[in-house]
Write a protein that holds these residues in place. Structure first.
Motif, mmCIF file in Angstrom:
data_model
loop_
_atom_site.group_PDB
_atom_site.id
_atom_site.type_symbol
_atom_site.label_atom_id
_atom_site.label_comp_id
_atom_site.label_asym_id
_atom_site.label_seq_id
_atom_site.Cartn_x
_atom_site.Cartn_y
_atom_site.Cartn_z
ATOM 1 N N SER A 147 -5.727 23.189 35.386
ATOM 2 C CA SER A 147 -4.596 23.692 34.612
ATOM 3 C C SER A 147 -5.047 24.926 33.824
ATOM 4 O O SER A 147 -6.241 25.207 33.700
ATOM 5 C CB SER A 147 -4.106 22.628 33.634
ATOM 6 O OG SER A 147 -5.075 22.402 32.620
ATOM 7 N N ARG A 148 -4.079 25.644 33.267
ATOM 8 C CA ARG A 148 -4.436 26.807 32.465
ATOM 9 C C ARG A 148 -5.285 26.403 31.258
ATOM 10 O O ARG A 148 -6.181 27.134 30.839
ATOM 11 C CB ARG A 148 -3.162 27.541 32.023
ATOM 12 C CG ARG A 148 -2.573 28.403 33.136
ATOM 13 C CD ARG A 148 -1.293 29.071 32.729
ATOM 14 N NE ARG A 148 -0.183 28.118 32.698
ATOM 15 C CZ ARG A 148 1.082 28.454 32.470
ATOM 16 N NH1 ARG A 148 1.403 29.720 32.242
ATOM 17 N NH2 ARG A 148 2.039 27.543 32.472
ATOM 18 N N GLN A 149 -4.997 25.243 30.702
ATOM 19 C CA GLN A 149 -5.796 24.761 29.569
ATOM 20 C C GLN A 149 -7.240 24.486 29.989
ATOM 21 O O GLN A 149 -8.166 24.658 29.188
ATOM 22 C CB GLN A 149 -5.165 23.498 28.967
ATOM 23 C CG GLN A 149 -3.880 23.749 28.199
ATOM 24 C CD GLN A 149 -4.113 24.655 26.988
ATOM 25 O OE1 GLN A 149 -5.194 24.687 26.423
ATOM 26 N NE2 GLN A 149 -3.079 25.416 26.614
ATOM 27 N N LEU B 224 -5.154 31.884 26.161
ATOM 28 C CA LEU B 224 -4.159 31.490 27.163
ATOM 29 C C LEU B 224 -3.473 32.695 27.817
ATOM 30 O O LEU B 224 -3.289 32.694 29.045
ATOM 31 C CB LEU B 224 -3.127 30.553 26.520
ATOM 32 C CG LEU B 224 -2.077 29.955 27.473
ATOM 33 C CD1 LEU B 224 -2.754 29.169 28.592
ATOM 34 C CD2 LEU B 224 -1.115 29.065 26.695
ATOM 35 N N PRO B 225 -3.062 33.730 27.085
ATOM 36 C CA PRO B 225 -2.427 34.880 27.743
ATOM 37 C C PRO B 225 -3.328 35.541 28.792
ATOM 38 O O PRO B 225 -2.853 35.964 29.844
ATOM 39 C CB PRO B 225 -2.133 35.835 26.580
ATOM 40 C CG PRO B 225 -2.000 34.943 25.392
ATOM 41 C CD PRO B 225 -3.007 33.858 25.606
ATOM 42 N N THR C 116 -3.329 33.250 31.851
ATOM 43 C CA THR C 116 -2.028 33.318 32.525
ATOM 44 C C THR C 116 -1.881 34.611 33.317
ATOM 45 O O THR C 116 -1.439 34.606 34.473
ATOM 46 C CB THR C 116 -0.892 33.202 31.490
ATOM 47 O OG1 THR C 116 -1.009 31.945 30.805
ATOM 48 C CG2 THR C 116 0.468 33.278 32.175
ATOM 49 N N GLN C 117 -2.246 35.723 32.696
ATOM 50 C CA GLN C 117 -2.133 37.021 33.363
ATOM 51 C C GLN C 117 -2.990 37.077 34.637
ATOM 52 O O GLN C 117 -2.535 37.526 35.697
ATOM 53 C CB GLN C 117 -2.550 38.147 32.413
ATOM 54 C CG GLN C 117 -2.465 39.539 33.053
ATOM 55 C CD GLN C 117 -2.983 40.626 32.134
ATOM 56 O OE1 GLN C 117 -3.166 40.407 30.947
ATOM 57 N NE2 GLN C 117 -3.215 41.791 32.694
ATOM 58 N N LEU D 114 -4.219 34.524 36.454
ATOM 59 C CA LEU D 114 -3.720 33.596 37.466
ATOM 60 C C LEU D 114 -2.492 34.168 38.165
ATOM 61 O O LEU D 114 -2.336 34.023 39.393
ATOM 62 C CB LEU D 114 -3.397 32.240 36.834
ATOM 63 C CG LEU D 114 -4.598 31.365 36.473
ATOM 64 C CD1 LEU D 114 -4.130 30.118 35.705
ATOM 65 C CD2 LEU D 114 -5.372 30.945 37.728
ATOM 66 N N THR D 115 -1.622 34.825 37.413
ATOM 67 C CA THR D 115 -0.433 35.441 38.006
ATOM 68 C C THR D 115 -0.830 36.516 39.010
ATOM 69 O O THR D 115 -0.288 36.579 40.128
ATOM 70 C CB THR D 115 0.463 36.041 36.912
ATOM 71 O OG1 THR D 115 0.888 34.998 36.031
ATOM 72 C CG2 THR D 115 1.676 36.713 37.519
ATOM 73 N N GLU E 116 -0.289 27.434 43.176
ATOM 74 C CA GLU E 116 -0.023 26.213 42.402
ATOM 75 C C GLU E 116 -0.231 25.006 43.303
ATOM 76 O O GLU E 116 0.192 24.998 44.461
ATOM 77 C CB GLU E 116 1.402 26.212 41.858
ATOM 78 C CG GLU E 116 1.612 27.157 40.698
ATOM 79 C CD GLU E 116 2.986 26.966 40.065
ATOM 80 O OE1 GLU E 116 3.507 25.826 40.133
ATOM 81 O OE2 GLU E 116 3.520 27.944 39.523
ATOM 82 N N ARG F 241 1.132 22.923 34.948
ATOM 83 C CA ARG F 241 0.902 23.275 36.346
ATOM 84 C C ARG F 241 -0.600 23.360 36.632
ATOM 85 O O ARG F 241 -1.385 23.743 35.779
ATOM 86 C CB ARG F 241 1.559 24.615 36.665
ATOM 87 C CG ARG F 241 3.075 24.545 36.728
ATOM 88 C CD ARG F 241 3.670 25.905 37.008
ATOM 89 N NE ARG F 241 3.540 26.781 35.836
ATOM 90 C CZ ARG F 241 3.951 28.044 35.805
ATOM 91 N NH1 ARG F 241 4.487 28.589 36.891
ATOM 92 N NH2 ARG F 241 3.820 28.766 34.704
ATOM 93 N N TYR G 265 -3.737 24.572 39.591
ATOM 94 C CA TYR G 265 -3.975 25.652 40.553
ATOM 95 C C TYR G 265 -5.176 25.340 41.449
ATOM 96 O O TYR G 265 -6.125 24.668 41.042
ATOM 97 C CB TYR G 265 -4.242 26.970 39.808
ATOM 98 C CG TYR G 265 -3.085 27.429 38.973
ATOM 99 C CD1 TYR G 265 -2.146 28.324 39.465
ATOM 100 C CD2 TYR G 265 -2.916 26.952 37.667
ATOM 101 C CE1 TYR G 265 -1.075 28.740 38.687
ATOM 102 C CE2 TYR G 265 -1.847 27.360 36.879
ATOM 103 C CZ TYR G 265 -0.932 28.257 37.399
ATOM 104 O OH TYR G 265 0.132 28.660 36.624
#
Length: 364
Positions: A19-21, A31-32, A35-36, A38-39, A49, A62, A64
Motif C-alpha cells: 500500500s502507499r502507507q 505520502l504525496p 502517490t505521484q 506510483l501514478t 493496482e 489500494r 500495488y
C-alpha cells in the motif's frame, strides 16, 4: 526525485501487494511523493493496482504490484550442438524456454535459424515487439569489452565472430556474452544477499566468473575467472586448449556424460542405482573438483557457487563435495562458503537476457 522513484520500484520488486502507507513507512517518504511516483509508474505500465486492504468499515487502502512482463528480454545459449532460447521478465523469471538441436556453423542458414528462434519465443509469450529490451547471446568464448566480438573462441572455432554476424536476422538490440559470465551474473542478480562470489560453470566445458560487489570482474585482458584452465594434475590429460592437466579435462560435465553416450541424466541415474564403476568415476570427479574449489577459495575468500549443466544434479551431492573441500581448507573446518546454484537450468541464456533487464531497471 530519481532516487525516490528508483527506491519505490525496487521495493516493489522485493515485495508484493504494497500500500502507499507501506512505501511511506519503509522508505521514509511523504505520502504525496509516493502517490505521484506510483501514478507515473502506473501510467508507464510498470506498476498496477493489485487489490486493497483494510477494514470494511472504512476506506480500503489500494495495493500495488510491479508489472512483471512490462518489458522482456530474450537470451540465447549457443553450444556446439544445441541452441537454447529463453524469455526473461523484469523479475528475472524465465517465462518460456525452447531448446533445439542444431550444430553450430558460421553460415547464413545458421544465423537465419537464430532469427526464427527469437521470433518463435516472442510468439509463444504473446507480447508486443516494442516491449523487447534486447537479445543477449551467451557463447563459449571470450568477448571484447563492447560485447561485439569473440576474440578467443577455440571451442567452436569461431574466433573473430561478431555480434553483427549473429544478429543479422535479429531485429533487436543484441550483445554477446561469455557463457560463464552470463551464468554468474544470473546467480548474483537473483540473490542480492551475495555481493562477492566465484561461479564455477560445469558444463560441456568448464568456465568461471568472478563477481565483486555485484559486478562481473573481467580482468585486465578480459579473461578473468577462466578456472577451466588452472592445472589440477601437472602434465595430466590433454585439454582442448593444448595444455595438459587443466581442470576442464577432469571436471567438465562431458567427462561424466561420455560414460553414458552423452546423456548426463543417465549417468546420475546409474549412480543412484549403485553402479560401482559409475560410483568410482563420480568419486574421482568430486576429488578433482574439490582441489579446484579449494584453490579458488584460498585466492578469493568468497562464496563459491557450483552450476552449469551439473547444477541440475549437484545439490544432492553437496554434502560429499563439502566434506572433501573442508578437509583441504587451511583456515576453517568447514565449507559453508560453497553453494549450489539457484538457476538449475538455462543459467547462461537467462544471464545473457538479464543484462538487458538490469540496464533497463537502472533507468527507472
Amino acid at each position: 526525485k530519481k532516487i525516490n522513484r528508483t527506491n519505490i520500484y525496487q521495493l516493489l520488486r522485493k515485495n508484493e501487494n504494497l500500500s502507499r502507507q507501506d512505501f511511506v513507512r519503509e522508505l521514509q517518504l511523504c505520502l504525496p511523493t509516493v502517490t505521484q511516483n506510483l501514478t507515473e509508474l502506473e501510467e508507464e505500465g510498470l506498476v498496477t493496482e493489485s487489490g486493497s486492504i483494510g477494514n470494511t468499515g472504512g476506506r480500503r487502502a489500494r495495493t500495488y504490484n510491479m508489472v512483471y512482463d512490462a518489458r522482456v528480454a530474450i537470451g540465447l545459449d549457443i553450444t556446439r550442438n544445441h541452441i537454447t532460447a529463453v524469455a526473461v521478465d523484469l523479475n528475472g523469471a524465465v517465462i518460456t524456454r525452447i531448446r533445439i538441436k542444431c550444430r553450430f556453423e558460421r553460415k547464413d542458414a545458421y544465423y537465419q535459424g537464430l532469427g526464427k528462434l527469437v521470433e518463435q519465443v516472442i510468439e509463444e509469450i504473446k507480447i508486443s515487439k516494442d516491449k523487447i529490451l534486447g537479445v543477449g547471446i551467451g557463447v563459449p568464448g571470450l568477448i571484447t569489452e563492447d560485447n561485439q566480438r569473440v576474440f578467443y573462441g577455440k571451442i567452436l572455432n569461431f574466433t573473430g565472430a561478431t555480434c553483427e554476424e549473429f544478429s543479422k536476422y535479429i531485429p533487436y538490440r543484441t550483445s554477446l556474452f561469455n557463457d560463464a559470465n552470463a551464468a554468474g551474473f544470473a546467480e548474483i542478480w537473483t540473490n542480492e544477499e551475495i555481493q562477492n562470489a566465484f561461479y564455477i560453470m560445469l558444463s560441456n566445458n568448464v568456465g568461471g566468473s568472478l563477481v565483486i560487489k555485484g559486478e562481473v570482474y573481467e580482468g585486465d585482458t578480459l579473461h578473468s575467472g577462466e578456472i577451466g584452465h588452472i592445472t589440477v594434475i601437472p602434465d595430466g590429460r590433454k585439454c582442448y586448449c593444448g595444455q595438459k592437466g587443466c581442470m576442464d579435462a577432469y571436471c567438465s560435465a562431458s567427462v561424466l556424460s561420455s560414460r553414458t553416450d552423452g546423456n548426463l541424466a543417465a549417468f546420475f541415474k546409474l549412480l543412484n542405482a549403485g553402479d560401482q564403476d559409475i560410483k568410482k568415476e563420480w568419486e574421482e570427479y568430486l576429488n578433482y573438483l574439490s582441489i579446484a574449489v579449494n584453490n579458488v577459495h584460498a585466492l578469493f575468500d568468497c562464496s563459491i557457487i557450483v552450476g552449469g549443466y551439473m547444477g541440475e544434479y549437484i545439490e544432492d551431492y553437496m554434502g560429499d563435495l563439502k566434506d572433501l573441500v573442508k578437509n583441504r581448507n587451511t583456515f576453517e573446518d568447514n565449507a559453508d562458503y560453497l553453494k549450489a546454484c539457484r538457476y538449475k537450468k538455462e543459467a547462461i541464456a537467462a544471464g545473457a537476457a538479464l543484462n538487458f533487464i538490469s540496464d533497463f531497471i537502472s533507468t527507472i
